[in-house]
Design an enzyme around this catalytic site. Structure first.
Site, PDB file in Angstrom:
ATOM      1  CG  ASP A 115      -1.923   1.018   1.377  1.00  0.00           C
ATOM      2  OD1 ASP A 115      -2.427   1.509   0.350  1.00  0.00           O
ATOM      3  OD2 ASP A 115      -1.855   1.958   2.349  1.00  0.00           O
ATOM      4  CB  SER A 116       0.158   4.967  -0.729  1.00  0.00           C
ATOM      5  OG  SER A 116      -0.920   5.082  -0.058  1.00  0.00           O
ATOM      6  CB  CYS A 134      -2.748   1.144  -2.680  1.00  0.00           C
ATOM      7  SG  CYS A 134      -2.875   2.648  -3.261  1.00  0.00           S
ATOM      8  CG  ASN A 135      -9.263   1.467  -3.183  1.00  0.00           C
ATOM      9  OD1 ASN A 135     -10.114   1.147  -3.693  1.00  0.00           O
ATOM     10  ND2 ASN A 135      -8.997   1.278  -1.934  1.00  0.00           N
ATOM     11  CD  GLU A 192      -0.767   7.487   6.368  1.00  0.00           C
ATOM     12  OE1 GLU A 192       0.231   7.851   6.761  1.00  0.00           O
ATOM     13  OE2 GLU A 192      -1.181   6.683   5.639  1.00  0.00           O
ATOM     14  CB  CYS A 223      -9.450   4.951   0.269  1.00  0.00           C
ATOM     15  SG  CYS A 223      -7.652   5.425   1.122  1.00  0.00           S
ATOM     16  CG  HIS A 268      -5.590   5.504   4.667  1.00  0.00           C
ATOM     17  ND1 HIS A 268      -4.949   4.836   3.348  1.00  0.00           N
ATOM     18  CD2 HIS A 268      -4.733   5.909   5.408  1.00  0.00           C
ATOM     19  CE1 HIS A 268      -3.739   5.147   3.650  1.00  0.00           C
ATOM     20  NE2 HIS A 268      -3.285   5.609   4.843  1.00  0.00           N
TER      21      HIS A 268
END
Length: 273
Positions: free
Chosen positions: A12-13, A75-76, A154, A186, A188
């Site tokens: 993922d990012s 990760c989308n 985050e 997403c 997250h």
């Protein structure tokens, strides 16, 4: 012959893909996992297709060097921009998080109005709308970019008045349109699921692609005959975590999401791959 005992690669990012890792741990607990979070270059959502594809190629090369048997693009934005290309170049099975979410949403909607929230990159790509319309052409898909959600998550502001206020601003448009299904587009976003659910109301079903991706991964491993049927042994190093920056911050964040006790996260120079 693929080693069934080899790990699954997940990337993922940043930290959002840990929601996918958590679901893999729950649903297919015998699997080993190698996770890479590109914490030095997060977010991907505002970057170009070419840049995200280049980053994804580097990460895939790193994961293949770890001898993974399959890769989950958790990760989308990377799923939208890079998956089609990197999938052709890899010699192991690979899945993203977009298709599993679209299937679940298309099945869930009653009034044919589906909302998608995600990064600017994911929403701008139109990938959710394209896949959903392949399943059901009559469905309306309304995308809404929510760029501030990733930094809020985050920073750990999952239950915070600031997040509530931003969410209300983003989601009012979707409430007014009358969607009955909302894709958390997403990885997250499941971490602020309760906030989103409260604002959208009980009449809107939330689709968590992280949950759906773990289900699809299990089916893929079974179909490829590479599902790990060996139970964990005491002292097994089942889960390994790598990042491109800020390992301590990542470890602290990861331990708040995954309750297995993440002992370490190692920084690697991803640009070398």
């Amino acid at each position: 012959m693929v080693n069934k005992n080899a790990p699954i690669g997940v990337f993922d990012s940043g930290v959002g893909g840990l929601t996918v890792v958590r679901e893999i741990m729950r649903q297919i607990p015998n699997e080993k996992i190698v996770y890479f979070g590109d914490t030095a270059r997060v977010p991907y959502g505002s970057k170009s297709k070419e840049t995200v594809t280049r980053y994804s190629r580097q990460i895939v090369r790193f994961l293949q060097a770890q001898d993974v048997k399959a890769i989950v693009v958790a990760c989308n934005t990377a799923s939208a921009y890079a998956l089609d290309e990197i999938e052709k170049e890899a010699d192991i099975p690979m899945i993203g998080v977009v298709k599993p979410g679209t299937k679940a949403a298309a099945e869930a909607t009653s009034n044919g109005k589906i909302g998608v929230i995600g990064t600017e990159g994911t929403i701008g790509s139109g990938i959710y709308s394209r896949y959903i319309k392949e399943i059901n052409h009559d469905v309306s898909v309304i995308g809404k970019a929510c760029p501030l959600f990733v930094p809020l998550v985050e920073e750990g502001l999952w239950q915070d008045p600031v997040t509530d206020e931003i969410a209300k601003r983003y989601l009012t448009e979707l409430i007014d349109i009358g969607i009955d299904t909302l894709i958390l587009g997403c990885t997250h976003y499941p971490l602020i699921r309760s906030t989103v659910g409260r604002i959208m109301g009980e009449g809107v079903q939330l689709v968590n692609p992280a949950y759906e991706t773990a289900r699809e991964l299990k089916e893929l491993l079974e179909a490829e005959h590479i599902l790990n049927d060996e139970e964990a042994k005491l002292g097994d190093n089942r889960y390994r975590f790598f990042v491109s920056d800020a390992a301590e911050k990542f470890k602290h964040f990861a331990n708040s999401i995954i309750k297995y006790g993440i002992l370490s996260a190692k920084v690697i120079h991803i640009e070398e791959y």
